[in-house]
Scaffold this motif. Structure first.
Motif, mmCIF file in Angstrom:
data_model
loop_
_atom_site.group_PDB
_atom_site.id
_atom_site.type_symbol
_atom_site.label_atom_id
_atom_site.label_comp_id
_atom_site.label_asym_id
_atom_site.label_seq_id
_atom_site.Cartn_x
_atom_site.Cartn_y
_atom_site.Cartn_z
ATOM 1 N N UNK A 127 135.043 57.791 72.561
ATOM 2 C CA UNK A 127 135.664 56.641 73.304
ATOM 3 C C UNK A 127 134.692 55.265 72.811
ATOM 4 N N UNK A 128 133.558 55.177 72.689
ATOM 5 C CA UNK A 128 132.835 53.870 72.548
ATOM 6 C C UNK A 128 131.826 54.267 71.498
ATOM 7 N N UNK A 129 131.566 55.462 70.925
ATOM 8 C CA UNK A 129 130.399 55.461 70.190
ATOM 9 C C UNK A 129 130.818 55.193 68.725
ATOM 10 N N UNK A 130 130.289 54.016 68.088
ATOM 11 C CA UNK A 130 130.675 53.658 66.856
ATOM 12 C C UNK A 130 130.117 54.365 65.668
ATOM 13 N N UNK A 131 129.006 55.334 66.051
ATOM 14 C CA UNK A 131 128.279 56.073 64.909
ATOM 15 C C UNK A 131 129.359 57.124 64.449
ATOM 16 N N UNK A 132 130.263 57.506 65.184
ATOM 17 C CA UNK A 132 131.400 58.170 64.329
ATOM 18 C C UNK A 132 132.232 57.527 63.430
ATOM 19 N N UNK A 133 132.432 56.265 63.532
ATOM 20 C CA UNK A 133 133.119 55.477 62.454
ATOM 21 C C UNK A 133 132.233 55.249 61.251
ATOM 22 N N UNK A 134 130.898 54.944 61.847
ATOM 23 C CA UNK A 134 130.048 54.812 60.574
ATOM 24 C C UNK A 134 129.935 55.914 59.803
ATOM 25 N N UNK A 135 129.866 56.980 60.184
ATOM 26 C CA UNK A 135 129.617 58.504 59.379
ATOM 27 C C UNK A 135 131.013 58.887 58.922
ATOM 28 N N UNK A 136 132.037 58.161 58.835
ATOM 29 C CA UNK A 136 133.354 58.721 58.131
ATOM 30 C C UNK A 136 133.591 59.553 57.155
ATOM 31 N N UNK A 137 132.423 59.136 56.178
ATOM 32 C CA UNK A 137 132.330 60.023 54.761
ATOM 33 C C UNK A 137 131.668 61.384 55.213
ATOM 34 N N UNK A 138 130.670 61.423 55.858
ATOM 35 C CA UNK A 138 130.144 62.686 56.153
ATOM 36 C C UNK A 138 131.214 63.828 56.951
ATOM 37 N N UNK A 139 131.860 62.928 58.000
ATOM 38 C CA UNK A 139 132.740 63.753 58.855
ATOM 39 C C UNK A 139 133.993 64.210 57.938
ATOM 40 N N UNK A 140 134.398 63.516 57.218
ATOM 41 C CA UNK A 140 135.299 63.981 56.048
ATOM 42 C C UNK A 140 134.876 64.971 55.306
ATOM 43 N N UNK A 141 133.840 64.954 54.855
ATOM 44 C CA UNK A 141 133.208 66.028 53.933
ATOM 45 C C UNK A 141 133.108 67.248 54.688
ATOM 46 N N UNK A 142 132.906 67.534 55.798
ATOM 47 C CA UNK A 142 132.966 68.602 56.564
ATOM 48 C C UNK A 142 134.091 69.067 57.210
ATOM 49 N N UNK A 143 135.134 68.266 56.874
ATOM 50 C CA UNK A 143 136.344 68.494 57.452
ATOM 51 C C UNK A 143 136.579 68.498 59.236
ATOM 52 N N UNK A 144 136.054 67.565 59.668
ATOM 53 C CA UNK A 144 136.104 67.451 60.806
ATOM 54 C C UNK A 144 136.918 66.368 61.279
ATOM 55 N N UNK A 145 137.699 66.608 62.354
ATOM 56 C CA UNK A 145 138.500 65.466 63.096
ATOM 57 C C UNK A 145 137.730 64.921 64.294
ATOM 58 N N UNK A 146 137.775 63.309 64.279
ATOM 59 C CA UNK A 146 137.212 62.817 65.400
ATOM 60 C C UNK A 146 138.484 61.903 65.820
ATOM 61 N N UNK A 147 139.007 62.084 67.185
ATOM 62 C CA UNK A 147 139.859 61.673 67.968
ATOM 63 C C UNK A 147 139.274 60.383 68.572
#
Length: 163
Positions: A127-147
Motif C-alpha cells: 500500500x504505502x511502502x516506497x521501498x518496493x518501488x526503490x527495489x524495482x531492479x532487485x524485484x525484477x531480477x528475482x521475477x517477483x510481482x509487487x501489486x
C-alpha cells in the motif's frame, strides 16, 4: 487470489496510516476481504510475517479490517485452503538474510516478504511502502510481482511506478 500481504496493507486498512487517503484505505480493505473470502495468504514457515503482523495488529480481530484479517490468518493457520506456508532459509549474510535472495539493499524487514514471494511465486500486495518501488531492479531480477494497491503513496517523489 493467492498473495503475500505486506503489513502496511493491514495498517492502512485499519485507517492508521496517516499519509494514506480514503481511496487507499478502501483498496486495502477490498484486497484483504477478497483474500479472506476466496483466496489464500502466503506466509513463511518460520513465523516472521505473522510475528510482524502481531506487532501491529490485534488478535481479537477488532477494531479494524486489518485486525480481522490478522485473526482470519491466525485462525486458519493450518487450513491449506486459506493459508499457505512456504519454507525460507535464514543465512548469516547481512546482504541477503535469506538463502532465496541475492545480495541486496532492500530494507531488512521487507526481505522476508520477498523471500516468500521468490519461493511461492505469489505477488506481494503493498500500500504505502516506497521501498518496493526503490527495489524495482532487485524485484525484477528475482521475477517477483509487487501489486501496488495505492500507487499514489508507494513511490518517493513523482516517479512513475513500474512494478
Amino acid at each position: 487470489m493467492r498473495a503475500i500481504v505486506d503489513t502496511n496493507v493491514l495498517v492502512v486498512a485499519n485507517g492508521l496510516e496517516t499519509h494514506a487517503d480514503a481511496e487507499c484505505q478502501r483498496e486495502c480493505v477490498s484486497a484483504i476481504t477478497a483474500i479472506s473470502v476466496n483466496g489464500t495468504v502466503v506466509l513463511d514457515n518460520l513465523g516472521f510475517i505473522l510475528d510482524e503482523y502481531q506487532e501491529h495488529l490485534n488478535f481479537s480481530g477488532q477494531p479494524g479490517p486489518g485486525d480481522a484479517f490478522f485473526k482470519h490468518v491466525y485462525d486458519n493457520m493450518y487450513s491449506s485452503k486459506r493459508v499457505e506456508r512456504v519454507s525460507i532459509t535464514v543465512v548469516d549474510d547481512e546482504k541477503r538474510a535469506f538463502e532465496e535472495l541475492p545480495a541486496n539493499t532492500l530494507d531488512r524487514s521487507d526481505r522476508k516478504f520477498l523471500a516468500v514471494a521468490v519461493v511461492s511465486k505469489a505477488p506481494i500486495l503493498n500500500a504505502t511502502d516506497s521501498d518496493w518501488d526503490d527495489a524495482r531492479a532487485l524485484i525484477s531480477s528475482v521475477e517477483v510481482v509487487v501489486k501496488q494497491l495505492c500507487p499514489q503513496h508507494a513511490t518517493r517523489g513523482n516517479r512513475p511506478l513500474q512494478t
